[in-house]
Design an enzyme around this catalytic site. Structure first.
Site, PDB file in Angstrom:
ATOM      1  N   LYS A  66       0.903  -1.163  -0.129  1.00 58.03           N
ATOM      2  CA  LYS A  66      -0.102  -0.072   0.053  1.00 58.03           C
ATOM      3  C   LYS A  66       0.877   1.288  -0.123  1.00 58.03           C
ATOM      4  CE  LYS A  66      -4.045   1.849   0.590  1.00 58.03           C
ATOM      5  NZ  LYS A  66      -3.759   2.595  -0.575  1.00 58.03           N
ATOM      6  N   LYS A 102       5.274   2.483  -2.823  1.00 58.38           N
ATOM      7  CA  LYS A 102       5.365   4.029  -3.112  1.00 58.38           C
ATOM      8  C   LYS A 102       5.515   3.884  -4.497  1.00 58.38           C
ATOM      9  CE  LYS A 102       4.513   7.754  -1.039  1.00 58.38           C
ATOM     10  NZ  LYS A 102       3.895   8.013   0.225  1.00 58.38           N
ATOM     11  N   SER A 344      -7.601   4.735   4.287  1.00 60.88           N
ATOM     12  CA  SER A 344      -7.670   4.162   3.229  1.00 60.88           C
ATOM     13  C   SER A 344      -7.909   2.614   3.305  1.00 60.88           C
ATOM     14  CB  SER A 344      -6.247   4.159   2.483  1.00 60.88           C
ATOM     15  OG  SER A 344      -6.060   5.496   1.766  1.00 60.88           O
TER      16      SER A 344
END
Length: 411
Positions: A66, A102, A344
């Site tokens: 994530k 990322k 999120s």
């Protein structure tokens, strides 16, 4: 020291405190996968332009990876690597079932039209669609991207895999985005501040705050802290800085920023040199802009008793040591700004269930997670006799290490 060196240093200190063996330590640092793609698009004038896109997938021992996608001229592999690794520890500290990733594209979004940004996002998604996924890697917005970027990514991904709202988070609410996501990082900062002050027998009410950075995170934190009775005495952003020792009227400032695209020219306070905002007299300093702003040059002059790291990596390791000796308590970024990734996670859960929560439930769940994480960090601080940064790093690294060993992945 750059972000990657600082993150590696904190990881190694945590690994030493935990007594991890060197093989496991090495395998935890190496990214799972690094992706670099060329994205060529036609510009509006008919010429072709090429950009380089990255995605670093750091670790998936605890769940799918994530992390954000940033559009910025200085997206470079080292920084993306550091931020991906930071996400691994951050999700573990928050105790949500994710690993870290990322990504980004080296471009200046301000110089691209909306249709050029859409083409660029779609080409990037085409290049990485088989490497991301609901249970693999879930992108989110970051610097230079937002809900619209996520909508394009979702649409492009869905062309290959069928409608999959859970593949990205930070989407518009009309496409399955979560209520409360916009305020989530700032709200998390407020909950984190509350938890830390409570630990020291204080409350937000009556404390003096300085907020450096007045973008999404800084402005939401200011609004919520103001509502809780905190007195915000100075604020800065890219346009300038203002101070008012009696406390800035935050609702008026928010209206001013909306109309004038910045704090500059606000009449409810005196103009201030943006450089000096960090050393203003206050109880709590909240850096909510770029990394490396608190360094050995200004650390000695900081008057705050508490620093809440709303930005990623705002405090250099050298400044860290100076401030510790002064008795300043620093709440580290991997905990303080984890409200965004936590909500999120709630968005992803809602998408998978096909069931939307109301905003009150989102905010209550966020408070539960932030409060529990702070307690877990404090427990690690006591176990290892260390400061909050090392408490958070040992907590995150330990959870990832345990998952790695239990899955039989250690070298």
């Amino acid at each position: 020291m750059n972000a990657l060196a600082a993150t590696n240093r904190n990881f190694k200190l945590a690994a030493r405190l935990l007594g991890l063996d060197s093989k496991l330590e090495k395998s935890l640092l190496i990214p799972f996968r690094e992706i670099k793609v060329e994205c060529t698009i036609p510009r509006d004038d008919g010429t072709l332009a090429s950009y380089v896109g990255f995605r670093v997938q750091h670790d998936n021992a605890r769940g799918p990876m994530k992390g954000g996608i940033r559009y910025h001229p200085e997206v470079e592999p080292d920084e993306v690597n550091a931020l991906a690794q930071l996400m691994t520890w951050k999700t573990a500290v928050a105790n949500i079932p994710y690993g870290g990733a990322k990504g980004g594209i080296g471009c200046d979004p301000g110089e691209l039209s909306i249709s050029e940004l859409e083409r660029l996002t779609r080409v990037f998604t085409q290049k990485i669609h088989d490497l991301i996924g609901i249970h693999t890697d879930i992108p989110a917005p970051d610097m230079g991207t937002g809900p619209q970027t996520m909508a394009w990514m979702l649409d492009e991904y869905s062309k290959f895999h069928g409608y999959s709202p859970a593949v990205v988070t930070g989407k518009p609410t009309d496409l399955g985005g979560s209520l409360g996501r916009d305020a989530a990082t700032g709200r998390g900062v407020m909950f984190a501040t509350e938890a830390l002050l409570y630990e020291h027998g204080k409350a937000i009410s009556g404390q003096k705050f300085v907020i450096q950075g007045f973008g999404n995170v800084g402005s939401w934190a200011a609004k919520l802290i103001h509502e809780k009775g905190g007195k915000i005495v100075a604020v800065s952003d890219v346009t300038g800085a203002i101070k008012n020792t009696e406390g800035i009227d935050i609702p008026s400032l928010l209206n001013h920023v909306k109309e004038n695209k910045g704090v500059k020219g606000f009449h409810g306070g005196d103009s201030l040199d943006p450089e000096s905002v960090l050393v203003e007299d206050c109880d709590v300093l909240i850096p909510a802009a770029l990394g490396g702003v608190i360094n050995r040059e200004n650390a000695n002059e900081i008057k705050a008793k508490f620093i809440i790291e709303a930005a990623n990596h705002p405090t250099d390791p050298e400044a860290d040591e100076i401030l510790s000796k002064k008795g300043v308590v620093i709440l580290p970024d991997i905990y303080a700004n984890s409200g965004g990734v936590t909500v999120s996670y709630f968005e992803w859960v809602q998408n998978i269930q096909g069931f939307l929560w109301d905003e009150e439930k989102v905010n209550n769940e966020l408070k539960t997670y932030m409060t529990k994480a702070f307690k877990d960090i404090k427990d690690m601080c006591q176990t290892h006799d260390c400061n909050l940064r090392m408490g958070a790093f040992t907590l995150g690294v330990n959870r990832v290490a345990r998952a790695t060993v239990m899955r039989g992945w250690e070298a």
